[in-house]
Design a protein around this motif. Sequence first.
Motif, mmCIF file in Angstrom:
data_model
loop_
_atom_site.group_PDB
_atom_site.id
_atom_site.type_symbol
_atom_site.label_atom_id
_atom_site.label_comp_id
_atom_site.label_asym_id
_atom_site.label_seq_id
_atom_site.Cartn_x
_atom_site.Cartn_y
_atom_site.Cartn_z
ATOM 1 N N GLU A 112 65.724 32.717 -0.933
ATOM 2 C CA GLU A 112 65.140 31.231 -0.650
ATOM 3 C C GLU A 112 66.912 31.294 0.080
ATOM 4 O O GLU A 112 67.420 30.033 -0.026
ATOM 5 C CB GLU A 112 65.516 30.880 -1.670
ATOM 6 N N PHE B 175 65.632 29.861 -8.553
ATOM 7 C CA PHE B 175 64.490 31.325 -8.347
ATOM 8 C C PHE B 175 63.534 30.588 -8.377
ATOM 9 O O PHE B 175 62.269 31.599 -7.817
ATOM 10 C CB PHE B 175 65.415 32.486 -8.682
ATOM 11 N N ASP C 114 61.110 39.499 -4.313
ATOM 12 C CA ASP C 114 62.204 38.967 -5.504
ATOM 13 C C ASP C 114 62.343 39.124 -6.285
ATOM 14 O O ASP C 114 61.582 39.607 -6.911
ATOM 15 C CB ASP C 114 61.932 37.338 -4.415
ATOM 16 N N TYR C 115 63.836 38.751 -6.072
ATOM 17 C CA TYR C 115 64.498 39.601 -7.726
ATOM 18 C C TYR C 115 65.577 38.649 -7.568
ATOM 19 O O TYR C 115 66.280 38.651 -6.725
ATOM 20 C CB TYR C 115 64.576 40.515 -7.999
ATOM 21 N N CYS C 116 66.206 38.156 -9.176
ATOM 22 C CA CYS C 116 67.854 37.963 -9.534
ATOM 23 C C CYS C 116 67.784 38.596 -10.753
ATOM 24 O O CYS C 116 67.387 39.270 -11.412
ATOM 25 C CB CYS C 116 68.035 36.602 -9.385
ATOM 26 N N GLY D 174 61.811 38.249 -11.430
ATOM 27 C CA GLY D 174 61.765 38.957 -10.623
ATOM 28 C C GLY D 174 60.390 37.436 -10.645
ATOM 29 O O GLY D 174 59.735 36.987 -11.609
ATOM 30 N N LYS E 293 71.382 38.212 -1.278
ATOM 31 C CA LYS E 293 70.607 37.160 -0.952
ATOM 32 C C LYS E 293 69.254 36.866 -1.671
ATOM 33 O O LYS E 293 68.331 38.238 -1.567
ATOM 34 C CB LYS E 293 70.667 36.243 -0.413
ATOM 35 N N THR E 294 67.866 35.795 -2.924
ATOM 36 C CA THR E 294 67.175 36.030 -2.883
ATOM 37 C C THR E 294 66.387 35.495 -1.463
ATOM 38 O O THR E 294 67.349 35.389 -0.959
ATOM 39 C CB THR E 294 67.329 35.016 -4.042
ATOM 40 N N ARG F 108 71.669 36.430 -5.724
ATOM 41 C CA ARG F 108 71.400 37.318 -7.231
ATOM 42 C C ARG F 108 72.243 37.226 -7.672
ATOM 43 O O ARG F 108 71.569 37.121 -9.301
ATOM 44 C CB ARG F 108 70.107 38.231 -6.573
#
Length: 232
Positions: A157, A48, A25-27, A19, A154-155, A161
């Motif tokens: 962007e 990311f 936001d995160y993945c 994150g 989705k992130t 994720r």
Amino acid sequence: MARSSRIEDRLIKSIVVVGETRSNDYCIGFVAWEKDSDATFVVTQSSFIDGKRDRLKICFFDKVDLPAWVERIEGRFCMLRTEHHRFCKRVQWAEDRINSLSEAIIFLPSSPSTLSSIHIPVTLESAESYHSCPTDFVDGSDNLFLVACPYTEKTFEGYNRLIAAPIFDLDERSLGMGIFDCRRGNGAEMKVCLWARGVMALINRLIPPPPPPKAKRKGAEDGSKDKKKRKK
């Protein structure tokens, strides 16, 4: 189900949520390598980290948050470094190819600090697996396989994720990792994955090189030579 629960309790130690400190936001990412008790290294998607290099963090399975720094980038993926986390485990990769339909486990990030897991089907490894009728073979597809997974979040962007999410078999080895959605829209539930050997090769390229050996000071070298002469 009890057996699966114990398996997942062990596997989750290899999974992290990547994150940033200024947003939600995160993945996903995974523990790829450890350097003694110095640092823990995590692989995640390079998309990311754009514009976030100075504010990255990693949340481990036990909710420990640690700041992270970018070590290396290669195409869609990058290696992050953080302080050593003594209780995490690096992913163990499968050596055998997939040759039949099988069941797998994948972890899904649902917040900057939360992971859940589901069981998913894995298809045959590539077009080479189908011998019943002629087919065009795409170069490089023997390193890929497909999984069906309903997660399409989705992130910020717009990237899935789950890029870099390991796909585990029930023997607690990872068959590979997700690299992109099969298609946008309705096809996003099908994930294209890179086979484990390809992931291991990627990790080896992303591992930071060892620091160059320290050059000896000339005065120190001369002093050591003088000492040897005196002993003779």
